[in-house]
Design a protein around this motif. Structure first.
Motif, PDB file in Angstrom:
ATOM      1  N   CYS A 150     -34.229 -14.407 -74.882  1.00 55.33           N
ATOM      2  CA  CYS A 150     -34.876 -13.861 -76.073  1.00 55.33           C
ATOM      3  C   CYS A 150     -35.143 -15.010 -77.037  1.00 55.33           C
ATOM      4  O   CYS A 150     -34.211 -15.728 -77.406  1.00 55.33           O
ATOM      5  CB  CYS A 150     -33.972 -12.808 -76.719  1.00 55.33           C
ATOM      6  SG  CYS A 150     -34.755 -11.857 -78.024  1.00 55.33           S
ATOM      7  N   VAL A 222     -46.466 -17.535 -71.606  1.00 48.60           N
ATOM      8  CA  VAL A 222     -46.240 -16.427 -70.678  1.00 48.60           C
ATOM      9  C   VAL A 222     -46.110 -16.929 -69.243  1.00 48.60           C
ATOM     10  O   VAL A 222     -45.204 -16.525 -68.502  1.00 48.60           O
ATOM     11  CB  VAL A 222     -47.367 -15.391 -70.808  1.00 48.60           C
ATOM     12  CG1 VAL A 222     -47.291 -14.354 -69.682  1.00 48.60           C
ATOM     13  CG2 VAL A 222     -47.296 -14.703 -72.163  1.00 48.60           C
ATOM     14  N   ILE A 225     -42.802 -18.738 -68.498  1.00 53.66           N
ATOM     15  CA  ILE A 225     -41.676 -17.798 -68.424  1.00 53.66           C
ATOM     16  C   ILE A 225     -41.632 -17.124 -67.060  1.00 53.66           C
ATOM     17  O   ILE A 225     -40.586 -17.087 -66.394  1.00 53.66           O
ATOM     18  CB  ILE A 225     -41.796 -16.746 -69.549  1.00 53.66           C
ATOM     19  CG1 ILE A 225     -41.640 -17.402 -70.917  1.00 53.66           C
ATOM     20  CG2 ILE A 225     -40.753 -15.643 -69.365  1.00 53.66           C
ATOM     21  CD1 ILE A 225     -42.098 -16.530 -72.069  1.00 53.66           C
ATOM     22  N   THR A 226     -42.761 -16.588 -66.634  1.00 48.55           N
ATOM     23  CA  THR A 226     -42.765 -15.848 -65.374  1.00 48.55           C
ATOM     24  C   THR A 226     -42.613 -16.770 -64.177  1.00 48.55           C
ATOM     25  O   THR A 226     -41.941 -16.425 -63.191  1.00 48.55           O
ATOM     26  CB  THR A 226     -44.053 -15.016 -65.248  1.00 48.55           C
ATOM     27  OG1 THR A 226     -45.200 -15.876 -65.331  1.00 48.55           O
ATOM     28  CG2 THR A 226     -44.135 -13.977 -66.358  1.00 48.55           C
ATOM     29  N   ILE A 232     -40.901 -10.554 -68.099  1.00 47.26           N
ATOM     30  CA  ILE A 232     -41.020 -10.232 -69.523  1.00 47.26           C
ATOM     31  C   ILE A 232     -40.881  -8.723 -69.713  1.00 47.26           C
ATOM     32  O   ILE A 232     -41.536  -7.933 -69.026  1.00 47.26           O
ATOM     33  CB  ILE A 232     -42.365 -10.733 -70.086  1.00 47.26           C
ATOM     34  CG1 ILE A 232     -42.400 -12.268 -70.052  1.00 47.26           C
ATOM     35  CG2 ILE A 232     -42.585 -10.231 -71.520  1.00 47.26           C
ATOM     36  CD1 ILE A 232     -43.742 -12.868 -70.436  1.00 47.26           C
ATOM     37  N   MET A 235     -42.507  -7.915 -76.024  1.00 48.38           N
ATOM     38  CA  MET A 235     -43.039  -8.904 -76.951  1.00 48.38           C
ATOM     39  C   MET A 235     -43.236  -8.228 -78.297  1.00 48.38           C
ATOM     40  O   MET A 235     -43.496  -7.029 -78.369  1.00 48.38           O
ATOM     41  CB  MET A 235     -44.372  -9.475 -76.440  1.00 48.38           C
ATOM     42  CG  MET A 235     -44.267 -10.220 -75.129  1.00 48.38           C
ATOM     43  SD  MET A 235     -45.884 -10.722 -74.460  1.00 48.38           S
ATOM     44  CE  MET A 235     -46.438 -11.875 -75.697  1.00 48.38           C
ATOM     45  N   ILE A 264     -40.404 -12.987 -77.793  1.00 51.97           N
ATOM     46  CA  ILE A 264     -40.480 -12.608 -76.371  1.00 51.97           C
ATOM     47  C   ILE A 264     -39.080 -12.366 -75.853  1.00 51.97           C
ATOM     48  O   ILE A 264     -38.159 -13.170 -76.106  1.00 51.97           O
ATOM     49  CB  ILE A 264     -41.190 -13.690 -75.541  1.00 51.97           C
ATOM     50  CG1 ILE A 264     -42.651 -13.827 -75.978  1.00 51.97           C
ATOM     51  CG2 ILE A 264     -41.112 -13.351 -74.040  1.00 51.97           C
ATOM     52  CD1 ILE A 264     -43.454 -14.847 -75.191  1.00 51.97           C
ATOM     53  N   ALA A 266     -37.091 -11.387 -72.133  1.00 50.10           N
ATOM     54  CA  ALA A 266     -37.290 -11.367 -70.683  1.00 50.10           C
ATOM     55  C   ALA A 266     -35.935 -11.280 -70.002  1.00 50.10           C
ATOM     56  O   ALA A 266     -34.893 -11.517 -70.612  1.00 50.10           O
ATOM     57  CB  ALA A 266     -38.042 -12.621 -70.228  1.00 50.10           C
TER      58      ALA A 266
END
Length: 269
Positions: A150, A222, A225-226, A232, A235, A264, A266
């Protein structure tokens, strides 16, 4: 400091220079954006950390780390700046909350083992490091399966290198101009807490903060992160409350026109 030298060492050196004044003014409550807007919103957004082993990425002088500890998190903080960590440790010695602080980069979490933590948090720090994808890979590595990430950053769509507020003839804010969104050239921003009381004492090290910036697009965040192995889940683009917007014109512009920050959350897949 030039754009070409904005690496981890340069970031650490900049925050070492900032550390004394930054710590003094943050602890005095002069970071009003944090106190009134961004941190309360983040505390509402983040998952519960009670009883969780939590790493704070880019913890600085530890003010926010302490807020998380007061919510029951078993906290570890890491920051590049030895001077910031020194001040975080001093505060911990004065008022112990069981926080451990380490000097290091959030892009190279070598002091920590795989799957050591339940949660990774970061408040307004990840946009100020040169290697966000590595930070995400390292965060994923040190989190347990199902662990949460986070963080908050300056909103990449609105806080661009060509940001400028637009005003009418009466001085009222009517919009925000953004530009050079795709310009990812690192730069150094120099600024002070503009809302600090006029009665605040001036000190020998009363110079503008030097903050290295590393512009990124929303897709940069994004995708990193992925690709690191996170999913995720949420948001948010928080606004100041309507009450705060009525009380403070400098917050009303963020209430009316654009979000200052992006949050964000996740989980490790």
């Amino acid at each position: 400091m030039t754009d070409e030298t904005l690496n981890d060492a340069a970031v650490a050196a900049a925050w070492d220079r900032n550390a004394a004044l930054w710590t003094e003014e943050v602890q005095a409550g002069f970071d009003f954006y944090r106190e009134l807007y961004t941190l309360p919103a983040f505390l509402d957004f983040m998952p519960s950390v009670a009883g969780q082993r939590v790493i704070d990425l880019g913890c600085g002088e530890g003010s926010n780390t302490r807020r998380f500890a007061q919510r029951g998190g078993i906290m570890t903080g890491i920051d590049l700046s030895p001077e910031m960590i020194k001040r975080a440790r001093q505060k911990e010695a004065e008022e112990p909350l069981g926080i451990v602080y380490e000097i290091g980069s959030f892009s190279k979490l070598s002091p920590f083992a795989d799957e050591q933590f339940d949660c990774a948090v970061s408040t307004m720090a990840l946009m100020d490091g040169p290697d966000f994808p590595s930070a995400m890979r390292e965060a994923c590595r040190v989190l347990k399966p199902g662990g949460s990430l986070c963080f908050s950053v300056l909103h990449p769509c609105f806080i661009t290198p060509a940001l400028q507020w637009l005003t009418n003839d009466h001085g009222s804010h009517v919009g925000l101009r953004v530009g050079r969104y795709f310009d990812k050239t690192p730069f150094v921003e120099r600024w002070r807490f503009g809302r600090r009381p006029q009665t605040a004492k001036l000190v020998a090290y009363d110079e503008p903060f030097e903050v290295p910036r590393f512009p990124r697009t929303l897709s940069d965040y994004v995708n990193a992160i992925t690709e690191a192995g996170f999913r995720i889940v949420k948001m948010e683009e928080p606004r100041p409350s309507e009450e705060l917007a009525r009380e403070h014109a400098w917050l009303n512009r963020w209430y009316q026109h654009a979000p200052l920050v992006l949050f964000i959350s996740a989980v490790k897949a």
